[in-house]
Scaffold this motif. Sequence first.
Motif, PDB file in Angstrom:
ATOM      1  N   LEU A  76       0.821  -1.206   0.000  1.00 23.77           N
ATOM      2  CA  LEU A  76       0.000   0.000   0.000  1.00 23.77           C
ATOM      3  C   LEU A  76       0.858   1.260   0.000  1.00 23.77           C
ATOM      4  N   ASP A  77       1.977   1.241   0.691  1.00 24.91           N
ATOM      5  CA  ASP A  77       2.840   2.421   0.743  1.00 24.91           C
ATOM      6  C   ASP A  77       3.316   2.830  -0.654  1.00 24.91           C
ATOM      7  N   TYR A  78       3.556   1.859  -1.519  1.00 25.79           N
ATOM      8  CA  TYR A  78       3.955   2.132  -2.898  1.00 25.79           C
ATOM      9  C   TYR A  78       2.865   2.956  -3.598  1.00 25.79           C
ATOM     10  N   LEU A  79       1.631   2.507  -3.466  1.00 24.91           N
ATOM     11  CA  LEU A  79       0.505   3.209  -4.088  1.00 24.91           C
ATOM     12  C   LEU A  79       0.369   4.620  -3.521  1.00 24.91           C
ATOM     13  N   LEU A  80       0.491   4.758  -2.212  1.00 30.94           N
ATOM     14  CA  LEU A  80       0.357   6.078  -1.596  1.00 30.94           C
ATOM     15  C   LEU A  80       1.460   7.026  -2.065  1.00 30.94           C
ATOM     16  N   ARG A  81       2.663   6.510  -2.231  1.00 32.98           N
ATOM     17  CA  ARG A  81       3.758   7.347  -2.749  1.00 32.98           C
ATOM     18  C   ARG A  81       3.451   7.792  -4.188  1.00 32.98           C
ATOM     19  N   LEU A  82       2.907   6.890  -4.980  1.00 29.81           N
ATOM     20  CA  LEU A  82       2.522   7.258  -6.347  1.00 29.81           C
ATOM     21  C   LEU A  82       1.473   8.366  -6.338  1.00 29.81           C
ATOM     22  N   LEU A  83       0.458   8.207  -5.500  1.00 34.02           N
ATOM     23  CA  LEU A  83      -0.628   9.187  -5.463  1.00 34.02           C
ATOM     24  C   LEU A  83      -0.149  10.560  -5.014  1.00 34.02           C
ATOM     25  N   GLY A  84       0.962  10.588  -4.314  1.00 35.03           N
ATOM     26  CA  GLY A  84       1.543  11.864  -3.916  1.00 35.03           C
ATOM     27  C   GLY A  84       2.047  12.681  -5.100  1.00 35.03           C
ATOM     28  N   LYS A  85       2.179  12.064  -6.247  1.00 32.03           N
ATOM     29  CA  LYS A  85       2.706  12.735  -7.446  1.00 32.03           C
ATOM     30  C   LYS A  85       1.622  13.104  -8.454  1.00 32.03           C
ATOM     31  N   THR A  86       0.387  12.717  -8.206  1.00 31.62           N
ATOM     32  CA  THR A  86      -0.670  12.977  -9.187  1.00 31.62           C
ATOM     33  C   THR A  86      -1.101  14.444  -9.173  1.00 31.62           C
ATOM     34  N   LYS A  87      -1.652  14.843 -10.275  1.00 34.08           N
ATOM     35  CA  LYS A  87      -2.238  16.185 -10.407  1.00 34.08           C
ATOM     36  C   LYS A  87      -3.756  16.069 -10.558  1.00 34.08           C
ATOM     37  N   HIS A  88      -4.270  14.849 -10.403  1.00 30.34           N
ATOM     38  CA  HIS A  88      -5.694  14.580 -10.624  1.00 30.34           C
ATOM     39  C   HIS A  88      -6.437  14.369  -9.306  1.00 30.34           C
ATOM     40  N   LEU A  89      -7.722  14.646  -9.369  1.00 32.75           N
ATOM     41  CA  LEU A  89      -8.616  14.379  -8.260  1.00 32.75           C
ATOM     42  C   LEU A  89      -8.814  12.867  -8.175  1.00 32.75           C
ATOM     43  N   ALA A 123      -8.633  -4.869 -19.195  1.00 31.19           N
ATOM     44  CA  ALA A 123      -9.242  -5.391 -17.971  1.00 31.19           C
ATOM     45  C   ALA A 123      -8.176  -5.684 -16.929  1.00 31.19           C
ATOM     46  N   VAL A 124      -7.036  -6.198 -17.390  1.00 32.35           N
ATOM     47  CA  VAL A 124      -5.914  -6.508 -16.511  1.00 32.35           C
ATOM     48  C   VAL A 124      -4.672  -5.820 -17.057  1.00 32.35           C
ATOM     49  N   THR A 125      -4.123  -4.918 -16.270  1.00 31.30           N
ATOM     50  CA  THR A 125      -2.863  -4.270 -16.611  1.00 31.30           C
ATOM     51  C   THR A 125      -1.821  -4.784 -15.633  1.00 31.30           C
ATOM     52  N   VAL A 126      -0.732  -5.316 -16.159  1.00 28.62           N
ATOM     53  CA  VAL A 126       0.342  -5.870 -15.340  1.00 28.62           C
ATOM     54  C   VAL A 126       1.583  -5.004 -15.538  1.00 28.62           C
ATOM     55  N   LEU A 127       2.115  -4.490 -14.423  1.00 28.15           N
ATOM     56  CA  LEU A 127       3.263  -3.587 -14.503  1.00 28.15           C
ATOM     57  C   LEU A 127       4.356  -3.989 -13.521  1.00 28.15           C
ATOM     58  N   SER A 128       5.579  -3.722 -13.900  1.00 28.31           N
ATOM     59  CA  SER A 128       6.714  -3.896 -12.991  1.00 28.31           C
ATOM     60  C   SER A 128       6.654  -2.788 -11.940  1.00 28.31           C
ATOM     61  N   LEU A 129       7.053  -3.115 -10.735  1.00 25.91           N
ATOM     62  CA  LEU A 129       7.068  -2.113  -9.664  1.00 25.91           C
ATOM     63  C   LEU A 129       8.139  -1.055  -9.898  1.00 25.91           C
ATOM     64  N   GLU A 130       9.016  -1.302 -10.838  1.00 30.26           N
ATOM     65  CA  GLU A 130      10.048  -0.326 -11.168  1.00 30.26           C
ATOM     66  C   GLU A 130       9.548   0.719 -12.162  1.00 30.26           C
ATOM     67  N   GLU A 131       8.383   0.500 -12.739  1.00 29.83           N
ATOM     68  CA  GLU A 131       7.821   1.407 -13.747  1.00 29.83           C
ATOM     69  C   GLU A 131       6.868   2.429 -13.115  1.00 29.83           C
ATOM     70  N   HIS A 132       7.399   3.303 -12.292  1.00 34.41           N
ATOM     71  CA  HIS A 132       6.572   4.270 -11.563  1.00 34.41           C
ATOM     72  C   HIS A 132       5.706   5.125 -12.494  1.00 34.41           C
ATOM     73  N   ASP A 133       6.307   5.607 -13.568  1.00 29.48           N
ATOM     74  CA  ASP A 133       5.560   6.461 -14.501  1.00 29.48           C
ATOM     75  C   ASP A 133       4.421   5.701 -15.169  1.00 29.48           C
ATOM     76  N   ALA A 134       4.651   4.435 -15.486  1.00 27.44           N
ATOM     77  CA  ALA A 134       3.597   3.621 -16.108  1.00 27.44           C
ATOM     78  C   ALA A 134       2.445   3.410 -15.126  1.00 27.44           C
ATOM     79  N   TRP A 135       2.769   3.183 -13.855  1.00 33.96           N
ATOM     80  CA  TRP A 135       1.724   3.039 -12.834  1.00 33.96           C
ATOM     81  C   TRP A 135       0.893   4.317 -12.758  1.00 33.96           C
ATOM     82  N   MET A 136       1.574   5.457 -12.686  1.00 32.22           N
ATOM     83  CA  MET A 136       0.845   6.727 -12.580  1.00 32.22           C
ATOM     84  C   MET A 136      -0.015   6.971 -13.813  1.00 32.22           C
TER      85      MET A 136
END
Length: 172
Positions: free
Chosen positions: A7-20, A110-123
Amino acid sequence: ISRTKNLDYLLRLLGKTKHLIHLSIYGTKEDPIYWAECQALVSNLPSFVTVEYLGEVTPEDVPKVFAKNDVFVFPTLGENFGHVIYESLAVGTSVIISDQTFWQADTYGAVTVLSLEEHDAWMSKIESFVILKDNQLLAQREAALNYARKYSTSNLSLERNRILFRAALLEK
């Protein structure tokens, strides 16, 4: 809610968003120290990112919880199967997951699979759900339902369940 679920990974990502964005968190707080770390990350999120902890979910309520959300984001550090992934798809909620599960991406989203190293792709993928129009979200839901139907009727599904049950029996 544990370190493995990431969960901390997701929260760190959300800290970088510009979206609601609104994030609903469900689950048992298995590790109080980890939960405190996550709460600290929540407190530093931009004001337009809201996070709500909604507690544990009974098994019979799981489908309702997944169905009322637009996407299930699961940056897990590892899953043998990931039943929650199937449960999400089965009610028409697409998933964004790490490559630390056996689930495979599909061409319909429906299913997106990403490496945890791909921060920009996750965002990018998370933010793509924010801007979906109603008809696009409906198409995503249909794709998720189709993915779940195909999986549940495939021979691969049956074989993976056999392997899982055999492993459980051998552990006893």
